[in-house]
Design an enzyme around this catalytic site. Structure first.
Site, PDB file in Angstrom:
ATOM      1  N   LYS A   1       1.131  -1.118  -0.107  1.00 34.13           N
ATOM      2  CA  LYS A   1      -0.093  -0.258   0.627  1.00 34.13           C
ATOM      3  C   LYS A   1       1.250   0.978  -0.140  1.00 34.13           C
ATOM      4  CE  LYS A   1      -4.228  -2.290   2.576  1.00 34.13           C
ATOM      5  NZ  LYS A   1      -4.359  -2.255   3.880  1.00 34.13           N
TER       6      LYS A   1
ATOM      7  N   GLN B   1      -4.939  -1.569   9.515  1.00 31.49           N
ATOM      8  CA  GLN B   1      -5.111  -2.878   9.147  1.00 31.49           C
ATOM      9  C   GLN B   1      -6.032  -3.646  10.170  1.00 31.49           C
ATOM     10  OE1 GLN B   1      -3.554  -3.566   5.577  1.00 31.49           O
ATOM     11  NE2 GLN B   1      -4.256  -5.584   6.527  1.00 31.49           N
TER      12      GLN B   1
ATOM     13  N   ASP C   1     -11.043   2.181   3.794  1.00 29.42           N
ATOM     14  CA  ASP C   1     -12.123   1.321   3.972  1.00 29.42           C
ATOM     15  C   ASP C   1     -13.227   0.781   3.847  1.00 29.42           C
ATOM     16  OD1 ASP C   1      -9.917  -0.655   3.541  1.00 29.42           O
ATOM     17  OD2 ASP C   1      -9.723  -0.850   5.821  1.00 29.42           O
TER      18      ASP C   1
END
Ligand code: NDP
Length: 304
Positions: free
Chosen positions: A53, A97, A120
């Site tokens: 990322k 995460q 997200d």
């Protein structure tokens, strides 16, 4: 002839658009999109993913702020970091995460993220907006893997209206949001899961199958109808012999690619299908957030 849906190439196209949008924002408003990535613990897969990322964000002129926290971090400490990021006007996207260590309540952490920075798309309000659809969808962030899957699908079948779609899996990360996106496209959607009876018969009526199960090569050719379009979200590592005969591993999807290939009209390979789309869509959501924070319209619309 079966079309192989090339997610690697499509993800590159999205990243090129993201870079262009990021550069335009800087030119017009002197704002550089910024993504904060919070990693708690030492999960090797998460570390690889976070590394990828960060690298791809840099290629798209997106700034990243990395927060690496100990495996033993308690929930209050993590919530404090999130509060600081929520209040930092230079940060447009916050990504925590997953999975988190077991002492931390994932839902509490996700819902502590400012909904306007939840790139997200897992916050309960963003999930609700997706579920309501229509105008509400324009304010939402759509979870990256289902968004990427839909973009790939629409590139192959631009008008999905009236098609029968079966989504295999009902997770909050993939299955449920995917089914809601397909409803929004006016598909007739059936969701199947581990308790579904006669799953093959249901799948065999589908024009579109989206597989998000986590079971290697579960979906066989006798599950699908002629010319079905197959989107395989699954990423499973299985044992495999290396060319020199020694033991190794390889990645496969939830669909038995070789078995299904001839019968389908289009299919995503694993690797190289949905996988590369997830990070590309995360970067896209981050730039969208930076545009919204600058009081501008989304650069690419909701799903286009
Ligand atoms: P989850 O484990 O959260 O969900 C799996 C779903 O599959 C559940 O709804 C489960 O049903 C259902 N299921 C399990 N076994 C069966 C079965 N035998 N028959 C029918 N349904 C079954 O997984 P995720 O949604 O997070 O991920 C799914 C797959 O997608 C995984 O392979 C994962 O690695 C991959 N993935 C890929 C991403 C990418 O970037 N491309 C991102 C995220 C995930 P039930 O609810 O009844 O338990």
């Amino acid at each position: 002839m079966t079309k192989i849906i090339d997610g690697k190439e499509f993800a590159q196209k999205i990243r090129n658009q993201v870079k262009e949008d990021s550069d335009n924002l800087f030119k017009n408003k002197e704002v550089q999109p910024c993504l904060a990535v919070v990693l708690v613990g030492e999960n090797p897969a998460s570390k690889v993913y976070v590394g990828a990322k960060t690298k791809m964000a840099a290629e798209c002129n997106i700034k990243t702020k990395d927060f690496k926290m100990e495996d033993t971090t308690d929930q209050a400490t993590l919530l404090k970091v999130i509060e600081e990021l929520n209040n930092d006007s230079g940060v447009h996207g916050i990504l925590v995460q997953l999975p988190l260590p077991k002492q931390i309540d994932e839902r509490a952490v996700i819902d502590a993220i400012d909904v306007k920075k939840d790139v997200d798309g897992f916050h309960a309000i963003n999930a609700g907006r997706l579920s309501i659809g229509g105008e509400m969808l324009k304010q939402a962030f759509i979870p990256c893997t289902p968004l990427g899957s839909l973009l790939l699908l629409k590139d192959t079948v631009p008008n999905l209206s009236g098609m029968n779609a079966v989504v295999i899996g009902r997770s909050n990360i993939v299955g449920k949001p995917m089914s809601q996106l397909l409803i929004e496209e006016s598909c007739t959607v059936t969701i199947v899961h581990s308790r579904t009876k006669d799953i093959e018969a249901i799948c065999s009526k589908a024009d579109i199958i989206v597989a998000a199960v986590g079971r290697p090569e579960m979906i066989k050719s006798n599950w699908i109808k002629d010319d079905a379009v197959i989107i395989d979200v699954g990423i499973n590592r299985i044992p495999s012999k290396k060319p020199d005969g020694s033991e190794g591993t390889k990645l496969v999807g939830d669909v038995d690619y070789n078995d299904v290939f001839e019968k389908s009209s289009a299919i995503t390979p694993v690797p190289g299908g949905v996988g590369p789309m997830t990070i590309a869509c995360l970067l896209r959501n981050t730039v969208t957030s930076a545009y919204r924070h600058a009081g501008l319209d989304d650069p690419r619309g909701t799903v286009s």
